[in-house]
Design a protein around this motif. Sequence first.
Motif, PDB file in Angstrom:
ATOM      1  N   SER A   1       0.809  -1.223   0.078  1.00  0.00           N
ATOM      2  CA  SER A   1       0.003  -0.051  -0.055  1.00  0.00           C
ATOM      3  C   SER A   1       0.973   1.179  -0.111  1.00  0.00           C
ATOM      4  N   ASN A   2       1.010   1.895  -1.261  1.00  0.00           N
ATOM      5  CA  ASN A   2       1.776   3.001  -1.435  1.00  0.00           C
ATOM      6  C   ASN A   2       1.011   4.122  -0.822  1.00  0.00           C
ATOM      7  N   LEU A   3       1.182   4.622   0.421  1.00  0.00           N
ATOM      8  CA  LEU A   3       0.508   6.040   0.934  1.00  0.00           C
ATOM      9  C   LEU A   3       1.423   7.033   0.943  1.00  0.00           C
ATOM     10  N   ILE A   4       2.651   6.957   0.193  1.00  0.00           N
ATOM     11  CA  ILE A   4       3.329   8.211   0.135  1.00  0.00           C
ATOM     12  C   ILE A   4       2.870   9.442  -0.680  1.00  0.00           C
ATOM     13  N   ALA A   5       2.987  10.552  -0.039  1.00  0.00           N
ATOM     14  CA  ALA A   5       2.738  11.955  -0.650  1.00  0.00           C
ATOM     15  C   ALA A   5       3.881  12.497  -1.310  1.00  0.00           C
TER      16      ALA A   5
END
Length: 216
Positions: A139-143
């Motif tokens: 889950s790539n939640l990087i902003a």
Amino acid sequence: MKTDSQLQKDVMAELEWEPSVEHANIGVAAKDGVITLSGFVSSYASKIAAEQAARRVKGVRGLAEEIEVRFASDAKTADPEIAKRIADMFDWSATIPKGKINIKVEHGWVSLSGDVGYHYQRQAAGDMASRVSGVKGVSNLIAVKQTPSKIDIRQRIMDAFKRSADLDAGTITVETEGDKVKLSGKVHSSYERRIAERAAWAAPGVNRLEDNIMII
């Protein structure tokens, strides 16, 4: 009578004190005087030593032991091992900014959070994590947090188009809406369209891309 919190601390201290115990990869939980040991060690002897160390702590009423023996040749697929390998990969990478990304692994599923300045850094982090053995999903939640002005973003993208030997910058229009870039116009091949997309994603602060370029 000791609290569970104090009992947990005492057991952890005893595991660290015992030289035959590989305490770094052992977790300790306490509830109503019952200690649960989890994690992994590299030998059966170390597993037994951990059990004995926990049992000799004053206040321990019972022991639940969930330690696994992992040999050096075994695949490193436990959650802490996966997290460490991903963190090491990020540290070695020249693409990933240091100290910007948080890694969480639960039952093989990796969650990445934090913020970076460019979309390609976000994408690279997700790609690296997905290649580690034992990872079931990411889950790539990087902003992408860097926020230059709309004019600056547009100009940087147009400059990149002009530098490209394989792209006619005059046939493509660039519009910006906050962190979103909209591309329109005409190109002669899907290859040229991919070049335009890649250049747009490379601009700082771009989080979203709408590609309306037509291939003629």
